[in-house]
Design a protein around this motif. Structure first.
Motif, PDB file in Angstrom:
ATOM      1  N   CYS A 123       0.823  -1.222   0.000  1.00 50.71           N
ATOM      2  CA  CYS A 123       0.000   0.000   0.000  1.00 50.71           C
ATOM      3  C   CYS A 123       0.852   1.264   0.000  1.00 50.71           C
ATOM      4  N   ASP A 124       2.058   1.161  -0.520  1.00 48.83           N
ATOM      5  CA  ASP A 124       2.928   2.319  -0.701  1.00 48.83           C
ATOM      6  C   ASP A 124       3.040   3.128   0.590  1.00 48.83           C
ATOM      7  N   THR A 125       2.779   4.412   0.538  1.00 51.94           N
ATOM      8  CA  THR A 125       2.916   5.281   1.707  1.00 51.94           C
ATOM      9  C   THR A 125       1.618   5.408   2.499  1.00 51.94           C
ATOM     10  N   GLY A 126       0.573   4.675   2.070  1.00 51.02           N
ATOM     11  CA  GLY A 126      -0.748   4.870   2.658  1.00 51.02           C
ATOM     12  C   GLY A 126      -1.497   6.002   1.993  1.00 51.02           C
ATOM     13  N   TYR A 127      -0.840   6.624   0.979  1.00 52.28           N
ATOM     14  CA  TYR A 127      -1.455   7.635   0.110  1.00 52.28           C
ATOM     15  C   TYR A 127      -1.754   8.951   0.811  1.00 52.28           C
ATOM     16  N   GLY A 128      -0.862   9.347   1.711  1.00 48.61           N
ATOM     17  CA  GLY A 128      -1.014  10.648   2.325  1.00 48.61           C
ATOM     18  C   GLY A 128      -0.573  10.651   3.774  1.00 48.61           C
ATOM     19  N   ASN A 129      -1.221  11.471   4.581  1.00 49.98           N
ATOM     20  CA  ASN A 129      -0.856  11.586   5.985  1.00 49.98           C
ATOM     21  C   ASN A 129      -1.567  10.521   6.824  1.00 49.98           C
ATOM     22  N   ALA A 130      -1.561  10.691   8.134  1.00 45.67           N
ATOM     23  CA  ALA A 130      -2.150   9.693   9.021  1.00 45.67           C
ATOM     24  C   ALA A 130      -3.639   9.492   8.753  1.00 45.67           C
ATOM     25  N   LEU A 131      -4.342  10.561   8.396  1.00 47.87           N
ATOM     26  CA  LEU A 131      -5.770  10.433   8.091  1.00 47.87           C
ATOM     27  C   LEU A 131      -5.984   9.570   6.853  1.00 47.87           C
ATOM     28  N   ASN A 132      -5.151   9.784   5.834  1.00 47.81           N
ATOM     29  CA  ASN A 132      -5.257   8.973   4.626  1.00 47.81           C
ATOM     30  C   ASN A 132      -4.910   7.516   4.912  1.00 47.81           C
ATOM     31  N   VAL A 133      -3.930   7.299   5.773  1.00 45.55           N
ATOM     32  CA  VAL A 133      -3.563   5.939   6.158  1.00 45.55           C
ATOM     33  C   VAL A 133      -4.740   5.240   6.827  1.00 45.55           C
ATOM     34  N   MET A 134      -5.450   5.942   7.687  1.00 43.94           N
ATOM     35  CA  MET A 134      -6.596   5.341   8.365  1.00 43.94           C
ATOM     36  C   MET A 134      -7.663   4.922   7.348  1.00 43.94           C
ATOM     37  N   ARG A 135      -7.888   5.753   6.346  1.00 48.73           N
ATOM     38  CA  ARG A 135      -8.843   5.402   5.285  1.00 48.73           C
ATOM     39  C   ARG A 135      -8.350   4.173   4.526  1.00 48.73           C
ATOM     40  N   THR A 136      -7.077   4.135   4.192  1.00 52.46           N
ATOM     41  CA  THR A 136      -6.509   3.001   3.461  1.00 52.46           C
ATOM     42  C   THR A 136      -6.645   1.711   4.264  1.00 52.46           C
ATOM     43  N   VAL A 137      -6.359   1.789   5.560  1.00 53.46           N
ATOM     44  CA  VAL A 137      -6.441   0.602   6.416  1.00 53.46           C
ATOM     45  C   VAL A 137      -7.879   0.098   6.502  1.00 53.46           C
ATOM     46  N   LYS A 138      -8.829   1.002   6.679  1.00 45.61           N
ATOM     47  CA  LYS A 138     -10.231   0.582   6.756  1.00 45.61           C
ATOM     48  C   LYS A 138     -10.679  -0.077   5.459  1.00 45.61           C
ATOM     49  N   ASP A 139     -10.227   0.459   4.327  1.00 49.03           N
ATOM     50  CA  ASP A 139     -10.537  -0.172   3.043  1.00 49.03           C
ATOM     51  C   ASP A 139      -9.906  -1.554   2.955  1.00 49.03           C
ATOM     52  N   ALA A 140      -8.671  -1.671   3.430  1.00 42.59           N
ATOM     53  CA  ALA A 140      -7.970  -2.956   3.395  1.00 42.59           C
ATOM     54  C   ALA A 140      -8.710  -4.010   4.203  1.00 42.59           C
ATOM     55  N   VAL A 141      -9.213  -3.618   5.365  1.00 34.33           N
ATOM     56  CA  VAL A 141      -9.966  -4.551   6.206  1.00 34.33           C
ATOM     57  C   VAL A 141     -11.239  -4.994   5.491  1.00 34.33           C
TER      58      VAL A 141
END
Length: 287
Positions: free
Chosen positions: A83-101
């Motif tokens: 997932c590369d850098t998570g596509y942004g800052n910590a907020l973007n990472v949280m969105r990426t993680v929720k999508d991953a789940v």
């Protein structure tokens, strides 16, 4: 048992986990058929196969997650997604993680490069601060909730800042809650030994890119050093590219394929795609 739970069980075993890189559903199904316990997506592989572009940050979060979601659904073994850098800052990472789940992924890799990122074995990489990426790892841990999603923290600091800095970052990311540590592109067996010695109780990743910066030593040697996972992210992509190149040159030159060796039998390909089962279901609902 969820895919994440299956992956955690494998991480608890003493043996090293050999994980091929995949870039589409077909390559993932072949990994499963070959008997591997886990598959992992290659960001470079998806960029190349989806966009025809190198791993230079061209792949968007939507494009990547859409692809890895389809791959996860096509197999019954756990899938780790780059997932590369998570596509942004910590907020973007949280969105990426929720999508991953939601997509049913077993684990994700989050790296500390600046965006746009580059392949870990390319020159000219730059990294964000240790503090910022540690915060992104903490955000990822919070966002996964009780899903068990495995968070693999990757640092690309070895090339621009040196091995000592990479090790310091690794410790920070483990302290932030990462389950697995991935120090990208160590440049010798000695450096692999230093990394393993610095993290004796942490599951470690080695990433073997043929022609890349890390020496291609065997999985058993890596296990003896103290590594838990070895990725072969581009092996299949480069093998398929070579085979297709030979195939197309042959077709262009000879205008025929009945004398071309190395092709999978059409019946075997249908079996791989579960054609007989689909035909049986179709027949059942017609009658």
């Amino acid at each position: 048992m969820s895919a994440a739970q299956k992956l955690r069980e494998l991480l608890a075993r003493p043996e090293i986990i050999v994980i091929p890189g995949v870039y589409d559903c077909l390559s993932a199904k072949l990994v499963e058929k070959a008997g591997f316990d886990v598959a992992a997506t290659s960001g470079f592989g998806i960029a190349a196969s989806t966009l025809g572009l190198p791993d230079y940050g061209f792949l968007t979060a939507t494009e990547n997650l859409s692809t890895v979601g389809r791959i996860a659904q096509s197999i019954n073994i756990p899938l780790i997604a780059d997932c590369d850098t998570g596509y942004g800052n910590a907020l973007n990472v949280m969105r990426t993680v929720k999508d991953a789940v939601q997509l049913g992924l077993a684990g994700i890799i989050l790296e500390d490069q600046e965006w746009p990122k580059k392949c870990g074995h390319f020159a000219g990489k730059r990294v964000i601060s240790m503090t910022e990426h540690a915060g992104k790892i903490r955000a990822a841990v919070e966002a996964r909730g009780d899903s068990g999603l495995v968070i693999i923290a990757r640092t690309d600091a070895r090339a621009p800042l040196g091995l000592e800095e990479a090790i310091s970052r690794g410790q920070s990311y483990i302290n932030a809650g990462a389950d697995v540590l991935f120090v990208e592109a160590p440049q010798s067996v000695t450096e692999l030994e230093i990394i393993a010695a610095a993290f004796p109780n942490v599951p470690l990743v080695a990433n073997i890119v043929e022609g890349g910066k890390t020496p291609a030593i065997s999985p058993i040697e890596l296990q003896n050093l103290g590594f838990k996972i070895v990725f072969f992210p581009l092996t299949a992509l480069m093998a398929v590219t070579e085979v297709m190149s030979v195939c197309f040159r042959h077709l262009k030159k000879q205008g025929r394929t009945d004398n071309l060796s190395g092709l999978m039998n059409f019946q075997d390909f249908q079996e791989l795609m579960n054609v007989p089962q689909y035909l049986a279901v179709e027949k059942e609902y017609k009658e």
